[in-house]
Design a protein around this motif. Structure first.
Motif, PDB file in Angstrom:
ATOM      1  N   ARG A  23       0.850  -1.189   0.000  1.00 11.59           N
ATOM      2  CA  ARG A  23       0.000   0.000   0.000  1.00 11.59           C
ATOM      3  C   ARG A  23       0.887   1.240   0.000  1.00 11.59           C
ATOM      4  O   ARG A  23       1.791   1.363   0.831  1.00 11.59           O
ATOM      5  CB  ARG A  23      -0.925   0.023   1.207  1.00 11.59           C
ATOM      6  CG  ARG A  23      -1.764   1.315   1.285  1.00 11.59           C
ATOM      7  CD  ARG A  23      -2.688   1.349   2.466  1.00 11.59           C
ATOM      8  NE  ARG A  23      -3.730   0.331   2.346  1.00 11.59           N
ATOM      9  CZ  ARG A  23      -4.678   0.151   3.255  1.00 11.59           C
ATOM     10  NH1 ARG A  23      -4.681   0.887   4.362  1.00 11.59           N
ATOM     11  NH2 ARG A  23      -5.599  -0.771   3.076  1.00 11.59           N
TER      12      ARG A  23
ATOM     13  N   VAL B 219       5.493   5.159   9.158  1.00 10.62           N
ATOM     14  CA  VAL B 219       5.445   4.474   7.864  1.00 10.62           C
ATOM     15  C   VAL B 219       6.866   3.992   7.535  1.00 10.62           C
ATOM     16  O   VAL B 219       7.827   4.766   7.641  1.00 10.62           O
ATOM     17  CB  VAL B 219       4.928   5.421   6.762  1.00 10.62           C
ATOM     18  CG1 VAL B 219       4.954   4.727   5.404  1.00 10.62           C
ATOM     19  CG2 VAL B 219       3.511   5.880   7.095  1.00 10.62           C
TER      20      VAL B 219
ATOM     21  N   ARG C   8      -3.084   5.048  -2.951  1.00  6.99           N
ATOM     22  CA  ARG C   8      -4.017   6.085  -2.491  1.00  6.99           C
ATOM     23  C   ARG C   8      -3.357   7.440  -2.768  1.00  6.99           C
ATOM     24  O   ARG C   8      -2.234   7.678  -2.342  1.00  6.99           O
ATOM     25  CB  ARG C   8      -4.286   5.947  -0.989  1.00  6.99           C
ATOM     26  CG  ARG C   8      -4.426   4.496  -0.474  1.00  6.99           C
ATOM     27  CD  ARG C   8      -5.720   3.876  -0.928  1.00  6.99           C
ATOM     28  NE  ARG C   8      -5.862   2.486  -0.486  1.00  6.99           N
ATOM     29  CZ  ARG C   8      -6.397   2.122   0.684  1.00  6.99           C
ATOM     30  NH1 ARG C   8      -6.782   3.034   1.566  1.00  6.99           N
ATOM     31  NH2 ARG C   8      -6.546   0.838   0.973  1.00  6.99           N
TER      32      ARG C   8
ATOM     33  N   PHE D 198       5.186   5.897   1.714  1.00  6.67           N
ATOM     34  CA  PHE D 198       4.597   7.235   1.595  1.00  6.67           C
ATOM     35  C   PHE D 198       5.520   8.072   0.729  1.00  6.67           C
ATOM     36  O   PHE D 198       6.727   8.147   0.970  1.00  6.67           O
ATOM     37  CB  PHE D 198       4.467   7.854   2.988  1.00  6.67           C
ATOM     38  CG  PHE D 198       3.805   9.206   3.026  1.00  6.67           C
ATOM     39  CD1 PHE D 198       2.451   9.317   3.298  1.00  6.67           C
ATOM     40  CD2 PHE D 198       4.537  10.361   2.815  1.00  6.67           C
ATOM     41  CE1 PHE D 198       1.836  10.562   3.351  1.00  6.67           C
ATOM     42  CE2 PHE D 198       3.936  11.608   2.866  1.00  6.67           C
ATOM     43  CZ  PHE D 198       2.577  11.713   3.138  1.00  6.67           C
TER      44      PHE D 198
ATOM     45  N   ILE E 125      -3.429   5.622   6.242  1.00  5.76           N
ATOM     46  CA  ILE E 125      -1.998   5.699   6.564  1.00  5.76           C
ATOM     47  C   ILE E 125      -1.597   4.767   7.707  1.00  5.76           C
ATOM     48  O   ILE E 125      -0.432   4.373   7.831  1.00  5.76           O
ATOM     49  CB  ILE E 125      -1.585   7.157   6.878  1.00  5.76           C
ATOM     50  CG1 ILE E 125      -0.052   7.271   6.824  1.00  5.76           C
ATOM     51  CG2 ILE E 125      -2.156   7.608   8.223  1.00  5.76           C
ATOM     52  CD1 ILE E 125       0.459   8.690   6.821  1.00  5.76           C
TER      53      ILE E 125
ATOM     54  N   THR F  66      -0.144   1.673   6.029  1.00  3.99           N
ATOM     55  CA  THR F  66       0.547   1.970   4.772  1.00  3.99           C
ATOM     56  C   THR F  66       2.003   1.506   4.821  1.00  3.99           C
ATOM     57  O   THR F  66       2.678   1.651   5.841  1.00  3.99           O
ATOM     58  CB  THR F  66       0.491   3.484   4.476  1.00  3.99           C
ATOM     59  OG1 THR F  66      -0.857   3.841   4.169  1.00  3.99           O
ATOM     60  CG2 THR F  66       1.372   3.855   3.305  1.00  3.99           C
TER      61      THR F  66
ATOM     62  N   ILE G  36       0.811   5.565  -0.265  1.00  5.84           N
ATOM     63  CA  ILE G  36       0.124   6.852  -0.317  1.00  5.84           C
ATOM     64  C   ILE G  36       1.022   7.842  -1.039  1.00  5.84           C
ATOM     65  O   ILE G  36       2.204   8.001  -0.685  1.00  5.84           O
ATOM     66  CB  ILE G  36      -0.221   7.372   1.090  1.00  5.84           C
ATOM     67  CG1 ILE G  36      -1.308   6.504   1.720  1.00  5.84           C
ATOM     68  CG2 ILE G  36      -0.684   8.826   1.030  1.00  5.84           C
ATOM     69  CD1 ILE G  36      -1.711   6.939   3.115  1.00  5.84           C
TER      70      ILE G  36
END
Length: 219
Positions: A2, A92, A27, A69, A63, A66, A4
């Motif tokens: 995942r 993260v 995302r 990032f 988040i 996640t 972001i």
């Protein structure tokens, strides 16, 4: 994984599209709702309108769970604030930030946030392509200090052990493609005509590698 991405400009949208195509859960966060228009039709990832350092927005984007990032908004300050929020508040594991002013990059790196400086990266790439045209890096690490390059070996190196081309701390042979098949060079494997060799090389040693490969041509 995942991911972001804060900033749905050309960089953010392109990165998101590539990651989604590779099967990752992406995302996106951008202050401008219309930025969604840069994404391709049918984009399967989520889009959240809002500031990339807003906890409510980040939490809505997931988040808390996640893996990575990436802050690539248009402003350095917002990128760093959102990156620090991701790293220090939400822990993260992988946090990256794009920095337009290369003078700030080292400061933020000391905070434990790897940065990509657009100016420094572009200058480095142009310099490499001007001086090392046939050794254009296929991959780089850190801020470009370590590079992966591929080159066909010149004829004069045929019959020599591939491990002989290693230079401690500067150049290392990590792979050879021979007759369409890839192999990891064991000790004693000799170079053959047509070998396509993958080198990991320090950026400061790229000129040395080029000279080594061009020796036969006298260049």
């Amino acid at each position: 994984m995942r991911v972001i991405i804060v900033g749905c400009g050309r960089v953010g949208a392109t990165l998101a599209t590539q990651l989604v195509a590779e099967g990752h859960d992406v995302r996106l966060v951008d202050r401008q709702p219309k930025a969604r228009g840069l994404l391709p039709p049918g984009f399967p990832g989520a889009f959240h309108a809002g500031n990339g350092f807003s906890r409510s927005v980040l939490e809505a984007a997931g988040i808390d769970h996640t893996d990575a990032f990436v802050a690539v908004a248009s402003g350095d300050n917002s990128n760093i604030v959102s990156a620090r929020t991701a790293k220090e508040t939400y822990r993260v594991p992988i946090v990256l930030a794009r920095i337009h002013d290369p003078r700030r990059a080292d400061i933020y790196r000391e905070l434990g946030i790897p940065t990509i400086s657009s100016v420094r990266w572009a200058v480095g790439r142009i310099h490499q392509m001007l001086l090392h045209r046939h050794l254009t890096p296929e991959l780089s690490f850190g801020s470009g200090e370590t590079l992966v390059v591929r080159s066909q070996l010149p004829g004069y190196l045929t019959g020599r052990p591939l491990t002989e081309f290693d230079v401690d701390g500067e150049i290392r042979v990590v792979e050879v493609t021979r007759a369409g098949r890839s192999l990891l060079p064991a000790h004693g494997v000799l170079a053959e005509p047509g070998d396509l060799v993958t080198f990991v090389v320090a950026a400061t040693a790229l000129g040395r590698l080029r000279g080594f490969l061009d020796k036969e041509l006298g260049t």
